[in-house]
Design an enzyme around this catalytic site. Structure first.
Site, mmCIF file in Angstrom:
data_model
loop_
_atom_site.group_PDB
_atom_site.id
_atom_site.type_symbol
_atom_site.label_atom_id
_atom_site.label_comp_id
_atom_site.label_asym_id
_atom_site.label_seq_id
_atom_site.Cartn_x
_atom_site.Cartn_y
_atom_site.Cartn_z
ATOM 1 N N HIS B 27 46.166 -39.731 28.693
ATOM 2 C CA HIS B 27 47.002 -40.248 27.608
ATOM 3 C C HIS B 27 46.357 -41.431 26.884
ATOM 4 O O HIS B 27 46.842 -42.560 26.984
ATOM 5 C CB HIS B 27 48.359 -40.660 28.172
ATOM 6 N N SER B 30 48.809 -43.345 24.170
ATOM 7 C CA SER B 30 49.831 -44.212 24.771
ATOM 8 C C SER B 30 49.219 -45.469 25.370
ATOM 9 O O SER B 30 49.907 -46.482 25.548
ATOM 10 C CB SER B 30 50.586 -43.459 25.874
ATOM 11 N N GLY B 114 55.424 -42.755 36.824
ATOM 12 C CA GLY B 114 55.111 -41.457 36.228
ATOM 13 C C GLY B 114 56.372 -40.652 36.026
ATOM 14 O O GLY B 114 56.430 -39.766 35.176
ATOM 15 N N ASN B 175 56.243 -47.628 20.269
ATOM 16 C CA ASN B 175 55.235 -46.958 19.425
ATOM 17 C C ASN B 175 55.809 -45.771 18.654
ATOM 18 O O ASN B 175 55.070 -45.026 18.025
ATOM 19 C CB ASN B 175 53.995 -46.581 20.247
ATOM 20 N N ARG B 308 79.824 -44.523 60.924
ATOM 21 C CA ARG B 308 79.593 -45.413 59.775
ATOM 22 C C ARG B 308 79.884 -46.864 60.150
ATOM 23 O O ARG B 308 79.227 -47.779 59.689
ATOM 24 C CB ARG B 308 80.415 -44.978 58.558
ATOM 25 N N GLU B 356 73.459 -45.915 41.641
ATOM 26 C CA GLU B 356 72.642 -45.542 42.789
ATOM 27 C C GLU B 356 71.156 -45.494 42.452
ATOM 28 O O GLU B 356 70.308 -45.775 43.305
ATOM 29 C CB GLU B 356 73.099 -44.181 43.340
ATOM 30 N N PHE B 381 76.507 -39.304 46.986
ATOM 31 C CA PHE B 381 76.065 -40.002 45.781
ATOM 32 C C PHE B 381 74.601 -40.447 45.852
ATOM 33 O O PHE B 381 74.038 -40.877 44.858
ATOM 34 C CB PHE B 381 77.004 -41.168 45.471
#
Lengths: 634, 634
Positions: B27, B30, B114, B175, B308, B356, B381
């Site tokens: 790239h 960029s 990425g 850009n 838990r 999250e 979640f």
């Protein structure tokens, strides 16, 4: 008006309390903050035919704060759509009134909610569908204030602003209190307004317990052109019962019976107010084009073409044949090749930019209103929307996902762009269909079948060009596979799909030179998997199966093959899996397939080793320690 | 100053072109838009000791737009951290300079990027870590403009604003051009500024090719107190080479050799400018408390406790023993029980609200700076953050995830709150460790081991209280399992974990009454799985294994067990899987376990059927058609 409305709002609160107390669980306080909003909306603004909940001209109401469903169910009761007996079954086994709205059992709701922050994106899809079909209905999305912390909400704000969806109205129930603590913004309405406006919305704040102010805000929203409207309602959680109003510690807690009695008394006692929800105008003719015969693209055997390109070509063909097909892409249409559809059908292509969560939920919103929605991006980035995909399945939505650039075979871009978990992810979606074509004709034929499937479908496409293996006339039933090489001398079966099938075919040729015959299966249908053919192959190839896949060894092709050998009357064959086990790096596709141990050469080696007369080793396993994983380049 | 900087910026562009042209991919355009920003930052503002990249006082630089890594690698070269020979290996197999930054091979970067839109959230974690340790370093995050479409970016903006992180600076390289089309906001700097300000940031816009203006903006950011600063740089993609500057169609395309030559000429030719990056001040003593002995919570056998809750108790104990432990929760700390830690160590607890994605990436930012980060929310979640978890593994980060409320056994809240895919998701994370405890003591013991593991760890906890099975003295090595019931008369092995282990034990008792002996295995370690013990059990229980799990049948416990029987020299049992196969609804936990077919009664039935003399059936399979799935309540 105010008296009736106040009466209705009190009843919605009372019924929310009654049903949650009866259930022994649920969210009365979150329902009570929203009761005035719902009362005004249902009585004065919503246009909805409860006899025909799916009528195309109905306004849509999405309860994004799904835990507040007691107030919605109570409104359904007031509208005569359910009766009090049913209301009191809330959260019981077998009831249509689940703890969060579920359209599988309750068709009065369009979508499942309960994972916060998804409703507005669904609303974006509904509003876009309305515009596409030139239908005058409006979409209302009731959100909690806590859920605006979800980035998906801002993806939706962004898209609605970008597409100037003046038929969409976001309602924020700013009750200040979250589950365990105060929200980030508390009652700072100006902060919400600034955010909504910065994303291109018209935004107003009103007292969410002032019925006339609520009414005026809805009217204002309806009159706004060129912008969606966000109404921020300042409310109190638990409003209507002084003991809990605006008090922390009452999230998701039903009132004990004595407190419920006291609350109902404070609210003026039980009553039976009925809402006459207005019906929408009669349906206008849609002017939608008629369907035409599907003309799939065709490719010559031996020609090289990428399956991602075939996806684009086939999607274009489907779109030409079916006016209900829409396509959405996350700003990579020139990589996924959904650009082929975009060029031909720009009005049915929706650029969703780099916002995968919103893309999937928007597709859900379109899908539940009858569109056949195709969603594409790099397969790796569909992981961004896994919660939305999970919820799409709960919504009973049919959404067709395509993930391109799967596996190490993408080459130089490196692991961040390689989907190595997409099959695992998609197999573990309720009711999903997962396919992974190896050539262009197969891709087209599979896509034509997927559009007829219900639920979530996933097609995994490949970046690299690969040879066309099958003639365009070949059929590929979902749930089937193709036995590409076989003889009565086969000493093992090699199962591949997509890119690895080509490696399996190369391995076949190499092994054959050495006089070793193997069966080669193209397992293009990963879910459901072709149990019968796999079992037959195991029987006929000395109980030896080698699976090779461009994916982590967990959850993908290997697990799909093993699944075929489970069950009371089945026994496992010897299954060896070649899959990605170390972190890949950059490199040429061939280098990376080799480094991952999933190319033809490794298949040959594994088959050779497998057919040697190895003694059973039941004591040791030779697996790596927990938490260790190497890098292929290291 | 401007001359040297301009020279440096030209060199960064030239080197970005050279290495991508040599690679044949990448790239450059960029990279070129960001070259002036990077030049000014590295030359004038960044304080970083390249000899000690992990020094605690180093400023941190996160290249969120990871595809622009050529400019970063070029800056590393200018700073003397890599040489030109290595630069020219970009994207080659075995090179440390991958297509996107990867700390597994290149320790000069802290995290893998990425997958767009994650860098700022990582920066939030770094900035919070700096504040926690009272370190003066600053964190800079360079983002693309396209990636601001990702909601995760706004989660990060929100958190940074909320926590007033004035040691954090977001740099937007505006850009204007995305991959396939113009960005949503083009060059509308005011729109970006309004958004950043609405989320509590100080924000300025400058010409991203005016070196002095860039310099002033950085200085302004350093002086700002009480707010993070966002600098919006107006730039041109491909800036420096007139043929491609501000032109579409040049995303992710290396220049052909002749064009590269032309570009380098236009940029003034190759040169060898060196940057002397300033080093940070010497490390101040951290004042961090010393570690103390770990005192895990202990529970009495037979006592009922939810795993838990044990997670919360054990996390508190770990936090007390180890000052490097931090905890993050998505506003459900009273459900996950991370509130136990929060109460005792409020300064090391970070409320991430319902976001999250940001929570996971923020934990990554803390983790790569040495914190032991524990992240909790409802398991369902965590699917919201799957891409972030995937990338955390690529970042070589150690992050400890805990998902509560797994499976249908949560009861009335219904399927939107039930994790049924979390094990599939977590198993398919590179290098992950996955555990699923069935009792409170086991939970504590496992958590104490997980904190010593590298990579992504996942602990699945259960909502319901269950009996404590094991004494507090028991050990549970990761990679092991517990054989809870066995005899030399066992006719089958029942494998469970978490909630289903308790059902398996009930089934054992019922079967025993009928004179049927089964082995019962607690498979608390799902990845890695105890191959040896499972194989032994298969050998000793007539080759019959029944796996029962509160999860979809794909990717979870069943697949983990099957994995144990793969490989060349494995012996092959019959494996029957009881798992969730239809969409669950609301109801009591027992009702839902029964409806899903995973309770004691169904285990008894399955064992009974399994041990009957069923013939092997290799012809039919009896699986459902593609795309069909029922609802248990229907």
């Amino acid at each position: 008006m105010a008296d009736t409305l106040a009466d209705l709002a009190a009843q919605l609160r009372i019924d929310s309390i009654r049903c949650t107390t009866a259930a022994g669980s649920g969210h009365p306080s979150s329902s009570m903050s929203a009761a005035d909003i719902v009362a005004v909306l249902f009585q004065k603004h919503l246009r909805f035919d409860f006899q025909q909940p799916k009528a195309p001209n109905n306004d849509r109401f999405v309860l994004s704060k799904g835990h507040a469903c007691p107030v919605l169910y109570s409104a359904f009761k007031a509208a005569g759509a359910i009766d009090d007996t049913e209301l009191m079954t809330l959260r019981q086994f077998g009831s249509r009134l689940e703890g969060h709205p579920n359209p599988h059992v309750l068709p009065l709701v369009d979508v499942a909610t309960g994972s916060l922050g998804q409703g507005l994106a669904i609303g974006v899809g509904m509003a876009l569908a309305a515009r596409l079909d030139r239908l005058p209905f409006r979409t209302y999305v009731l959100m909690g204030d806590s859920e605006t912390a979800e980035g998906s909400v801002w993806e939706a704000f962004d898209k609605a602003g970008h597409y100037q969806l003046d038929n969409l109205c976001a309602l924020i129930d700013m009750n200040r209190l979250g589950q365990s603590t105060e929200t980030e913004l508390g009652w700072d309405a100006d902060a919400y307004l600034a955010r909504a406006r910065a994303f291109g919305w018209h935004a107003v704040a009103v007292d969410g317990h002032d019925l006339e102010a609520i009414d005026r805000a809805f009217t204002e929203a309806q009159g706004k052109r060129g912008q969606p409207t966000c109404i921020v309602f300042k409310t109190q959680k638990g409003q209507g019962y002084s003991l809990i109003a605006n008090q922390p510690g009452w999230h998701g807690k039903p009132l004990p019976e004595d407190k419920a009695k006291e609350a109902i008394q404070e609210l003026g006692g039980e009553r039976d107010v009925r809402i006459q929800v207005k019906k929408p105008d009669a349906m206008r003719p849609s002017g939608q084009d008629a369907a035409s015969a599907l003309k799939l693209p065709m490719y010559e055997v031996g020609q090289k073409e990428a399956t991602r390109k075939a996806y684009g070509d086939a999607l274009l063909a489907l779109g030409t044949a079916r006016p209900d097909v829409v396509a959405l892409d996350a700003e990579v249409s020139n990589s996924t090749y959904s650009q082929e559809f975009k060029k031909a059908h720009p009005q049915r292509y929706f650029e969703m930019y780099i916002a995968e969560q919103n893309m999937v939920s928007t597709a859900v919103g379109m899908a539940v209103l009858g569109k056949r929605a195709f969603v594409s991006t790099f397969a790796a980035f569909l992981s961004r929307a896994y919660d939305q995909i999970r919820m799409a399945a709960l919504s009973n939505a049919t959404v067709h996902l395509c993930g391109s650039h799967a596996g190490v075979s993408i080459g130089e871009d490196g692991p961040s762009q390689m989907a190595l978990e997409d099959l695992a992810m998609m197999r573990a979606v309720g009711g999903s269909t997962v396919v992974y074509p190896s050539d262009a004709n197969q891709t087209a034929k599979l896509l034509a079948q997927l559009v007829e499937c219900q639920g979530i479908t996933y097609l995994r496409s490949t970046r690299e060009k690969t040879p066309v293996l099958y003639p365009a006339s070949e059929e590929f039933p979902i749930g089937g596979c193709k036995v590409l090489r076989q003889s009565d001398q086969d000493v093992a079966t090699v199962v591949g799909a997509g890119i690895t099938l080509h490696e399996a075919l190369k391995a076949y040729a190499l092994l054959k030179e050495d006089g070793v015959q193997v069966r080669v299966i193209d397992l293009y249908s990963v879910k459901p998997v072709d149990v019968k053919t796999l079992r037959k192959a195991a029987r006929e190839t000395q109980g030896r199966i080698l699976v090779v896949e461009d994916h982590w060894s967990e959850g993908g092709l290997g697990d799909a093959v093993l699944e075929a050998f489970t069950g009371e009357r089945a026994r496992l064959p010897t299954v060896v899996r070649l899959a990605v086990k170390k972190l890949p790096g950059s490199g040429k596709p061939d280098e990376l397939l080799s480094a991952a141990g999933i190319d033809a050469e490794h298949i040959v080696d594994s088959v050779t080793s497998l057919v040697e007369d190895s003694p059973l080793d039941t004591e040791s396993d030779g697996r790596p320690e927990a938490g260790t994983w190497g890098h292929t380049n290291a």
